[in-house]
Design a protein around this motif. Structure first.
Motif: not given
Length: 410
Positions: A266-274
């Motif tokens: 969903k919009s605004g959801q936290p994401v952890e990128a690598t």
């Protein structure tokens, strides 16, 4: 006459001769030795072989306690830019000078290249000369009009007293009207000449190619002496761009999420990128938007993910793995929690979480209780102590008590 020996004498053993050794006894010893050697070789080859494994130490999380968000979905994507352009010219021309190279930072309006402007300069000088000529003609017509109007006013007064004929008055009136129209025509010609000069100045300015926005040059697409055109030349050698310019402030991640899992995003959801280039660097991000259409061939929905903070290490077209996090309150992690790598955790035949621990060149199977993920590792609540050497990627054939040879991986 020789006497015959008695029957008892004939049965006596002659001990004066050396008895012969038995060959059968020696053969049995040889056979027994061969059997023992064969048995030893068999058991030597069948002895348990030491398994080569890689290990890593279980470690304690330092510092004060923290928290770890729950991962709802993992996906892969690429770093993209919202603002990038192949900078070209508005006109077709020959490249005279290029002032940029790959990797150069440029500001908005900075000159990137110049085209050959010799023909435009010639046309501009001609237009300026025509403008000057029109202004001179206008300057000549203005006094003539003033004289004609003054003469008309004089004759108008005389015509009222009948001191001049009506014909002379009408002639003077026509002369003044003609002078006035001629002056207006010359003024229009001056305006036209000015517009022509402005047009050629604009064409001259079009030979100078400027940066449409601030960014970084990623590719240099043409060289001095080549022809460049805003449209494709169709089979020729005309270039269509000077360089490719990228706004590094518009970097984001594009991810294709399967239709079956889009309900977890969903919009605004936290994401952890690598990033694939920096696997140990966890980058905080958030979902910018979910594109409201699906790809029927791939059965995916495109999701845009934005970086919370940009970094020079993030480059366009880099591969990236993203973990969509739950926005619920994360599970707290103790300050001295024991952490092990993810690839040290295996499943038993009963489906339980287990970890293999090496002790004195042998492995022990430990049933463990796992906590949340913390910085790419897993928290172990029970079953493993700090400093234990845990086996990474344990083979499925590993057995409890098996001998191993160690190879530290970190």
């Amino acid at each position: 006459m020789e006497s015959k020996p008695s029957s008892l004498e004939s049965l006596r053993i002659d001990r004066s001769q050396t008895p012969l050794k038995s060959s059968s006894g020696k053969a049995w010893w040889v056979i027994l030795t061969v059997i023992l050697l064969a048995a030893g070789a068999f058991f030597w080859t069948k002895r348990p072989q030491a398994v080569a494994v890689k290990t890593a130490p279980a470690r304690v999380q330092q510092g004060t306690g923290g928290s770890s968000a729950k991962t709802l979905l993992n996906a892969t994507g690429y770093v993209t830019t919202r603002l990038d352009a192949t900078v070209s010219s508005k006109v077709t021309g020959k490249v005279a000078e290029i002032l940029v190279e790959e990797g150069m930072k440029v500001e908005k309006g900075q000159v990137l290249a110049r085209l050959d402007d010799s023909n435009v300069q010639t046309a501009l000088r001609l237009a300026e000369a025509r403008l000057e000529s029109s202004k001179r003609a206008l300057e000549e017509a203005e006094p003539a009009l003033a004289y004609a109007e003054a003469e008309l006013n004089r004759l108008r007064g005389l015509e009222q007293t009948r001191a001049v004929s009506k014909t002379d008055y009408e002639r003077a009136e026509a002369e003044a009207r003609g002078r006035r129209a001629g002056l207006e025509r010359l003024r229009s010609e001056v305006t036209v000449s000015e517009r022509q000069v402005d047009d050629w100045k604009q064409q001259l300015d079009d030979t100078i190619i400027r940066a449409p926005f601030a960014g970084v040059v990623t590719t240099k697409d043409s060289q001095p002496g080549e022809m460049i055109s805003p449209i494709s030349a169709g089979g020729g050698f005309t270039r269509t761009g000077i360089c490719t310019l990228v706004d590094m402030k518009s970097l984001e991640i594009e991810v294709d999420v399967g239709e079956s899992f889009i309900n977890r995003v969903k919009s605004g959801q936290p994401v952890e990128a690598t990033l694939d280039a920096y696997p140990s660097w966890k980058i905080p991000c958030k979902v910018i938007a979910i594109i409201p259409t699906a790809d029927r061939q791939k059965a995916t929905v495109k999701v845009r993910v934005g970086f919370d903070q940009l970094d020079p290490r993030i480059l366009p077209q880099m591969g990236v793995k993203v973990a969509f996090q739950s926005d619920e309150a994360p599970e707290p992690v103790a300050a001295n929690a024991v952490l092990v790598p993810k690839d040290a955790v295996a499943k038993s035949s009963a489906g339980k979480d287990i970890i293999w621990v090496v002790r004195e060149d042998k492995v022990e199977r430990r049933a463990v209780t796992l906590g949340p993920e913390q910085g790419g590792d897993l928290v172990v609540k029970a079953g493993v102590s700090s400093g234990d050497a845990v086996v990474l990627n344990p083979p499925s054939t590993l057995e409890d008590g098996a001998k191993v040879t160690l190879e530290k991986s970190r």
